[in-house]
Design an enzyme around this catalytic site. Structure first.
Site, short mmCIF file in Angstrom:
data_model
loop_
_atom_site.label_atom_id
_atom_site.label_comp_id
_atom_site.label_asym_id
_atom_site.label_seq_id
_atom_site.Cartn_x
_atom_site.Cartn_y
_atom_site.Cartn_z
CG HIS A 225 -27.60 31.38 -8.39
ND1 HIS A 225 -26.54 30.50 -8.55
CD2 HIS A 225 -27.96 31.14 -7.16
CE1 HIS A 225 -26.22 29.97 -7.62
NE2 HIS A 225 -27.01 30.28 -6.62
N GLY B 128 -28.89 22.15 -20.76
CA GLY B 128 -29.56 23.15 -21.54
C GLY B 128 -30.95 23.45 -21.77
CG ASN C 281 -32.46 27.54 -17.32
OD1 ASN C 281 -33.68 28.25 -17.13
ND2 ASN C 281 -31.98 26.75 -16.51
CG MET D 170 -21.53 24.89 -14.51
SD MET D 170 -22.45 26.24 -13.43
CE MET D 170 -23.86 25.26 -12.94
NE ARG D 171 -14.20 28.76 -19.06
CZ ARG D 171 -13.03 27.90 -18.55
NH1 ARG D 171 -13.10 26.62 -18.42
NH2 ARG D 171 -11.85 28.40 -18.40
CG ASN E 261 -25.54 33.76 -14.11
OD1 ASN E 261 -25.63 32.58 -14.93
ND2 ASN E 261 -25.34 33.41 -12.69
C1 GAR Z 1 -29.67 25.98 -13.92
O1 GAR Z 1 -30.46 25.49 -12.68
C2 GAR Z 1 -28.84 27.29 -13.52
O2 GAR Z 1 -29.79 28.02 -12.53
C3 GAR Z 1 -27.67 26.75 -12.80
O3 GAR Z 1 -27.28 25.80 -13.69
C4 GAR Z 1 -28.34 24.99 -14.14
C5 GAR Z 1 -28.20 24.84 -15.59
O4 GAR Z 1 -29.45 23.96 -16.06
N1 GAR Z 1 -26.69 28.00 -12.62
C6 GAR Z 1 -25.89 28.26 -11.63
O5 GAR Z 1 -25.97 27.41 -10.59
C7 GAR Z 1 -24.92 29.27 -11.73
N2 GAR Z 1 -24.46 29.67 -10.56
P1 GAR Z 1 -29.72 23.83 -17.69
O6 GAR Z 1 -28.47 23.48 -18.10
O7 GAR Z 1 -30.60 22.83 -17.72
O8 GAR Z 1 -30.20 25.13 -17.99
#
Ligand code: GAR
Length: 199
Positions: free
Chosen positions: A108, A11, A13, A89-90, A106
């Site tokens: 990435h 979390g 982000n 992650m879904r 989103n």
């Molecule tokens: C982030 O790095 C985001 O870019 C990635 O999950 C992480 C979540 O971090 N998302 C993906 O890879 C989507 N394909 P967080 O829970 O600390 O925000």
């Protein structure tokens, strides 16, 4: 404007967006957090910011479609105008994407379309890339695929460790995601096919 963040993990982000809203850098209402993991750290962060969080257990639904219908029902009830995926992650069904067309963002941790899917940072590092980065994009029916809003690069220098790279990528994410959310909230994004015009 009412925003819902959907997240499954740490979390960071979510926190960057919550902070940006608290400081009024983004002038919107962070209405709720939805998570599919009961023990996700992001729930602790939501409490810290006083934001309501809802845990939805995917096991309670008989299909992905039913799960998505459950989320859409909540989002509609809460009058959510923008859905922000932050490490959720879904993979959504077309039903979900159509319900919030061009209203789902989103992030990435690579320069898309390179290294879609999970563990993007590690795969870019192992591949020997000299440059990688971060992408914020609208969500469409395909994974990590929709029209790109913002991208920024991180150089992988000689001798850099994966941990250092991860830290740089995450720092950049925390800057880029609030910027993209702000652009959306201020109605400055116009989607034209695969292109997003910033007006
Ligand atoms: C982030 O790095 C985001 O870019 C990635 O999950 C992480 C979540 O971090 N998302 C993906 O890879 C989507 N394909 P967080 O829970 O600390 O925000």
């Amino acid at each position: 404007m009412n925003i819902a963040v959907l997240a499954s993990g740490r979390g960071t982000n979510f926190e960057a967006i919550a902070r940006a809203i608290k400081k009024r850098y983004v002038k919107a209402n962070l209405k709720l957090l939805i998570t599919d993991k009961e023990t996700a750290d992001v729930r602790v962060r939501a409490k810290k910011f006083g934001i309501r969080d809802i845990f939805i257990d995917p096991k309670q639904f008989k299909s992905r479609l039913e799960f998505d219908k459950g989320i859409v029902k909540i989002l509609r009830k809460e009058k959510v105008n923008l859905v922000v995926l932050a490490g959720f992650m879904r993979v959504f069904t077309p039903y979900f994407v159509k319900s919030f067309k061009n209203k789902i963002l989103n992030i990435h941790p690579t320069i898309l379309p390179a290294f879609k899917g999970i563990e993007g940072v590690g795969r870019a590092f192992k591949y020997g890339c000299r440059v990688t980065g971060v992408t914020v994009h609208f969500v469409d029916e395909k994974v990590d695929h929709g029209p790109i809003i913002l991208q920024a690069a991180v150089r992988i220098t000689e001798g850099m460790s994966l941990e250092e790279l991860e830290s740089k990528v995450h720092k950049l994410e925390h800057k880029l995601y609030p910027q993209a959310v702000k652009l959306f909230v201020e109605n400055k994004l116009k989607v034209e096919g695969r292109h997003v015009k910033i007006i």
